[in-house]
Scaffold this active site. Sequence first.
Site, PDB file in Angstrom:
ATOM      1  CB  THR A  25     -43.333  23.219  13.209  1.00  0.00           C
ATOM      2  OG1 THR A  25     -44.131  24.028  12.363  1.00  0.00           O
ATOM      3  CG2 THR A  25     -42.712  24.082  14.289  1.00  0.00           C
ATOM      4  CD  GLN A  98     -45.845  26.279   5.225  1.00  0.00           C
ATOM      5  OE1 GLN A  98     -45.415  26.325   6.377  1.00  0.00           O
ATOM      6  NE2 GLN A  98     -46.914  25.603   4.901  1.00  0.00           N
ATOM      7  CG  HIS A 174     -48.782  28.103   5.987  1.00  0.00           C
ATOM      8  ND1 HIS A 174     -50.001  27.469   5.901  1.00  0.00           N
ATOM      9  CD2 HIS A 174     -48.238  27.691   7.168  1.00  0.00           C
ATOM     10  CE1 HIS A 174     -50.177  26.711   6.986  1.00  0.00           C
ATOM     11  NE2 HIS A 174     -49.129  26.835   7.766  1.00  0.00           N
ATOM     12  CG  ASN A 177     -52.639  23.862   8.992  1.00  0.00           C
ATOM     13  OD1 ASN A 177     -53.683  23.280   8.681  1.00  0.00           O
ATOM     14  ND2 ASN A 177     -51.460  23.393   8.674  1.00  0.00           N
ATOM     15  CE1 TYR A 179     -49.885  28.981  13.248  1.00  0.00           C
ATOM     16  CE2 TYR A 179     -50.118  27.352  11.514  1.00  0.00           C
ATOM     17  CZ  TYR A 179     -49.802  27.677  12.818  1.00  0.00           C
ATOM     18  OH  TYR A 179     -49.414  26.692  13.688  1.00  0.00           O
ATOM     19  NE  ARG A 226     -49.575  22.136   3.543  1.00  0.00           N
ATOM     20  CZ  ARG A 226     -49.620  21.402   4.666  1.00  0.00           C
ATOM     21  NH1 ARG A 226     -49.574  21.984   5.838  1.00  0.00           N
ATOM     22  NH2 ARG A 226     -49.681  20.089   4.606  1.00  0.00           N
ATOM     23  CG  ASN A 234     -53.205  27.145  15.357  1.00  0.00           C
ATOM     24  OD1 ASN A 234     -52.743  26.981  16.485  1.00  0.00           O
ATOM     25  ND2 ASN A 234     -52.462  27.091  14.259  1.00  0.00           N
ATOM     26  N   GLY A 315     -46.150  13.995   5.966  1.00  0.00           N
ATOM     27  CA  GLY A 315     -45.558  14.740   7.063  1.00  0.00           C
ATOM     28  C   GLY A 315     -44.851  13.819   8.029  1.00  0.00           C
ATOM     29  NE  ARG A 316     -47.744  13.615  13.808  1.00  0.00           N
ATOM     30  CZ  ARG A 316     -47.523  13.226  15.062  1.00  0.00           C
ATOM     31  NH1 ARG A 316     -47.379  11.965  15.353  1.00  0.00           N
ATOM     32  NH2 ARG A 316     -47.481  14.097  16.021  1.00  0.00           N
TER      33      ARG A 316
HETATM   34  C1  PHB Z   1     -47.163  23.348  14.321  1.00  0.00           C
HETATM   35  O1  PHB Z   1     -46.137  23.925  14.677  1.00  0.00           O
HETATM   36  O2  PHB Z   1     -47.733  22.524  15.028  1.00  0.00           O
HETATM   37  C2  PHB Z   1     -47.716  23.683  13.019  1.00  0.00           C
HETATM   38  C3  PHB Z   1     -47.140  24.677  12.269  1.00  0.00           C
HETATM   39  C4  PHB Z   1     -47.666  24.992  11.037  1.00  0.00           C
HETATM   40  C5  PHB Z   1     -48.746  24.321  10.582  1.00  0.00           C
HETATM   41  C6  PHB Z   1     -49.319  23.328  11.315  1.00  0.00           C
HETATM   42  C7  PHB Z   1     -48.802  23.004  12.533  1.00  0.00           C
HETATM   43  O3  PHB Z   1     -49.264  24.632   9.408  1.00  0.00           O
END
Ligand code: PHB
Length: 368
Positions: A25, A98, A174, A177, A179, A226, A234, A315-316
């Site tokens: 994101t 995604q 997705h 996490n 959602y 995923r 969350n 990711g990072r």
């Molecule tokens: C985030 O915006 O921090 C974020 C979004 C989607 C994810 C994980 C983190 O799956």
Amino acid sequence: MTNLFEHGALGDIQVKNRIFMAPLTRNRAHGDGTPHEMAIKYYTQRAGAGLIVTEGAQISPMGQGYINTPGIYNEKQRDAWTKITRSVQANGGKMVVQLWHVGRISHTSLLPGGAQPVAPSAIQATADTFTENGVENASLPKALDIQGIKEVIADYVHAARTAIDAGFDGVEVHAANGYLLNQFISAHTNQREDEYGGSPENRARLFLEVVDAVSAEIGAGRVGARVSPTGKFNDFADPDAAENYGYIYDELERRNLAYLHVVESFPGHPVSKSEEKLLSNLRRNFSGNYIANGNYDSAAASQAIADGAFAVSFGRPYIANPDLTDRLRDNSKLNEVDEATLYGGDEKGYSDYPTQDETYLRALAEVL
Ligand code: PHB
């Protein structure tokens, strides 16, 4: 570490290596969910990845939970994404979008007409959303009725079709996490008494119906999923993770999807020994294409592939290192992420991280 650089078939998607870009994101889309022009450069710089998974893109206006995230449901968004996919593919990359619905992790100010977020049950999360006013807690959601669930499935199908029309190589559903689809999977957030709640099979029903409907639309070989069996992000928990995901992995394996992408660890949430064991037990029983994600370096990634993973997503490291594949191949030092520019803003901290060659040339220019 040569195994990171082998090409392969990920369902119907041919990938050139096993170093994937994880969904990230970045909150730089226009207010109407149209991806920003600068995303063309950002993603193209990262076309060296075997596969790019985009940042989450909401499948409908109700699927949005943060300001300035892109959508994948109308023609304007489709046309903006098309410029991105064309550019990435012209540079040898592959890219899936995604498909994201945040469910209860949203705020009335982000939703059409100030609507309440939707969820399996009316249980409010203690979790951050990002709105016009900065960080705000998620609003109280309302439970989807059966008609609402049918509309959500139709929205996923429409988004998947829009994605293929935009030139994507596939989509990632997705369900991780905390959602919407994850909220259905766990009894922590799902207290329904109809066919979408009450047992692992019922709680997984919406996720699998979405996977099936999207696969029927675009082909299972272009669909990935995923999940995050041990996720806590969350305000999340899953008291029945072993049972729930034992069932889900089996069902996904039978569907021959392009891949299963697993969040094995998430920033700020250390993984316990028992969670590690749960993840590896689940994985041992899954014979499809497994993509591992979470805190990998090149040695651990190489080991994961030797142990049977298809690929590892980063990711990072991909935020700060557009040329991550080159750096892993050359064993070079990685740029550090600038935390201040992760979410929102302009090109700074987005499309201006230098490649190793640029760093070298800049250093050379300074001494000459
Ligand atoms: C985030 O915006 O921090 C974020 C979004 C989607 C994810 C994980 C983190 O799956």
